[in-house]
Design a protein around this motif. Structure first.
Motif, PDB file in Angstrom:
ATOM      1  N   ARG A 168       9.009  18.073   6.439  1.00  0.00           N
ATOM      2  CA  ARG A 168       9.395  16.807   7.058  1.00  0.00           C
ATOM      3  C   ARG A 168      10.078  15.232   5.384  1.00  0.00           C
ATOM      4  O   ARG A 168      10.991  14.752   6.000  1.00  0.00           O
ATOM      5  CB  ARG A 168       8.082  15.551   7.320  1.00  0.00           C
ATOM      6  N   ASP A 169       9.938  16.011   4.696  1.00  0.00           N
ATOM      7  CA  ASP A 169      10.077  14.542   2.879  1.00  0.00           C
ATOM      8  C   ASP A 169       9.820  15.457   2.105  1.00  0.00           C
ATOM      9  O   ASP A 169       8.124  15.395   1.529  1.00  0.00           O
ATOM     10  CB  ASP A 169       9.941  13.376   3.427  1.00  0.00           C
ATOM     11  N   PRO A 170      11.116  16.050   1.341  1.00  0.00           N
ATOM     12  CA  PRO A 170      10.724  16.465   0.249  1.00  0.00           C
ATOM     13  C   PRO A 170      10.347  16.041  -0.752  1.00  0.00           C
ATOM     14  O   PRO A 170       9.613  16.535  -1.788  1.00  0.00           O
ATOM     15  CB  PRO A 170      12.304  17.710  -0.484  1.00  0.00           C
TER      16      PRO A 170
ATOM     17  N   ALA B  33       0.977  -1.415   0.044  1.00  0.00           N
ATOM     18  CA  ALA B  33      -0.667   0.458  -0.219  1.00  0.00           C
ATOM     19  C   ALA B  33       0.952   1.593  -0.160  1.00  0.00           C
ATOM     20  O   ALA B  33       1.728   1.162   0.590  1.00  0.00           O
ATOM     21  CB  ALA B  33      -0.747   0.350   1.161  1.00  0.00           C
ATOM     22  N   LEU B  34       0.648   2.547  -0.886  1.00  0.00           N
ATOM     23  CA  LEU B  34       1.401   3.384  -0.815  1.00  0.00           C
ATOM     24  C   LEU B  34       0.684   4.633   0.452  1.00  0.00           C
ATOM     25  O   LEU B  34      -0.475   4.914   0.663  1.00  0.00           O
ATOM     26  CB  LEU B  34       1.238   3.937  -1.911  1.00  0.00           C
ATOM     27  N   PRO B  35       1.544   4.934   1.037  1.00  0.00           N
ATOM     28  CA  PRO B  35       0.931   5.728   2.410  1.00  0.00           C
ATOM     29  C   PRO B  35       0.840   7.017   1.914  1.00  0.00           C
ATOM     30  O   PRO B  35       1.280   8.216   0.955  1.00  0.00           O
ATOM     31  CB  PRO B  35       2.659   5.785   3.328  1.00  0.00           C
TER      32      PRO B  35
ATOM     33  N   PHE C 149       4.412   9.828   4.624  1.00  0.00           N
ATOM     34  CA  PHE C 149       3.864   9.988   3.685  1.00  0.00           C
ATOM     35  C   PHE C 149       4.678   9.815   2.052  1.00  0.00           C
ATOM     36  O   PHE C 149       5.294  11.182   1.877  1.00  0.00           O
ATOM     37  CB  PHE C 149       2.809  10.971   3.687  1.00  0.00           C
ATOM     38  N   GLN C 150       4.204   9.400   1.450  1.00  0.00           N
ATOM     39  CA  GLN C 150       4.816   9.098   0.043  1.00  0.00           C
ATOM     40  C   GLN C 150       4.229  10.539  -0.687  1.00  0.00           C
ATOM     41  O   GLN C 150       4.272  10.856  -1.700  1.00  0.00           O
ATOM     42  CB  GLN C 150       4.940   8.033  -1.242  1.00  0.00           C
ATOM     43  N   PHE C 151       2.750  10.224  -0.725  1.00  0.00           N
ATOM     44  CA  PHE C 151       1.580  11.115  -0.983  1.00  0.00           C
ATOM     45  C   PHE C 151       0.306  11.828   0.259  1.00  0.00           C
ATOM     46  O   PHE C 151       0.621  11.158   1.025  1.00  0.00           O
ATOM     47  CB  PHE C 151       0.444  10.298  -1.869  1.00  0.00           C
ATOM     48  N   ALA C 152       0.302  13.147  -0.474  1.00  0.00           N
ATOM     49  CA  ALA C 152      -0.811  13.866   0.375  1.00  0.00           C
ATOM     50  C   ALA C 152      -2.163  15.014  -0.316  1.00  0.00           C
ATOM     51  O   ALA C 152      -1.200  15.912  -1.396  1.00  0.00           O
ATOM     52  CB  ALA C 152       0.136  14.876   1.143  1.00  0.00           C
TER      53      ALA C 152
END
Length: 197
Positions: A93-95, A24-26, A69-72
């Motif tokens: 947090r993660d560019p 699953a993609l977070p 998270f990879q996606f938002a």
């Protein structure tokens, strides 16, 4: 008598993370409208995403203590808070997080700020899961998009100015009214007629 099969080694944390990403993609949805958040969540979960939900910047901050998270998907207006704050938090947090900002009114000022803060794309509501997923994949501009030659109406120009002032004030209505030189109640009435989300 045959020897028992050797026990396979325990997976490393890195292998566990990779396995989880394969399953699953977070994704995090930052949205204060519970019905819309629920609809988006179900739709993304059917597509193989592991979805978390936050309704405020504080809730997102708490999630980021334990999740990457990879996606938002971030709504621009969160009650009295600003989705731009959330975009900034996620990008810090993660560019590499692919962030799509949603809003009911596509203001030039907020679109520019969202992209500068780290969003991948900016969509006007109503946007469906297909639109959002396509926006996740956008890594550059599209030079084939037709130019809009329509002139802006006075109301649209006024709304752009109000909206850019609200962004500068981090959506503080009292401060925005002061800068715009109007009574707070007058600004509140204008916002009720043309809500931000």
């Amino acid at each position: 008598m045959t020897d028992p099969e050797p026990t396979p080694p325990e997976p490393t944390p890195g292998e566990l993370i990779l396995a989880a990403q394969d399953e699953a993609l977070p994704l995090v949805i930052v949205e204060d409208d519970p019905a819309f958040a629920r609809t988006l969540r179900r739709s993304f979960e059917r597509r193989g995403y592991a979805v978390e939900h936050a309704a405020t910047p504080d809730e997102l901050e708490a999630l980021l203590e334990h999740h990457d998270f990879q996606f938002a998907v971030v709504d621009l207006k969160l009650g009295t808070g600003s989705g731009l704050t959330c975009v900034h938090m996620l990008a810090e947090r993660d560019p590499e997080t692919r962030i799509v900002v949603l809003t009911g009114f596509a203001s030039i000022a907020t679109a520019v700020e969202a992209i500068k803060l780290g969003a991948a794309h900016y969509l006007a509501k109503p946007a469906n899961t297909d639109d959002i997923e396509e926006a996740f994949g956008r890594v550059g501009g599209d030079p084939t998009v037709p130019l809009d030659t329509r002139k802006s109406s006075i109301k649209t120009v006024e709304w752009e100015y109000i909206h850019s002032t609200l962004v500068e004030c981090d959506f503080n209505i009292s401060e925005a009214a002061r800068r715009l030189g109007m009574h707070r109640r007058t600004l509140a009435r204008k916002l009720e007629k043309r809500p931000l989300r």
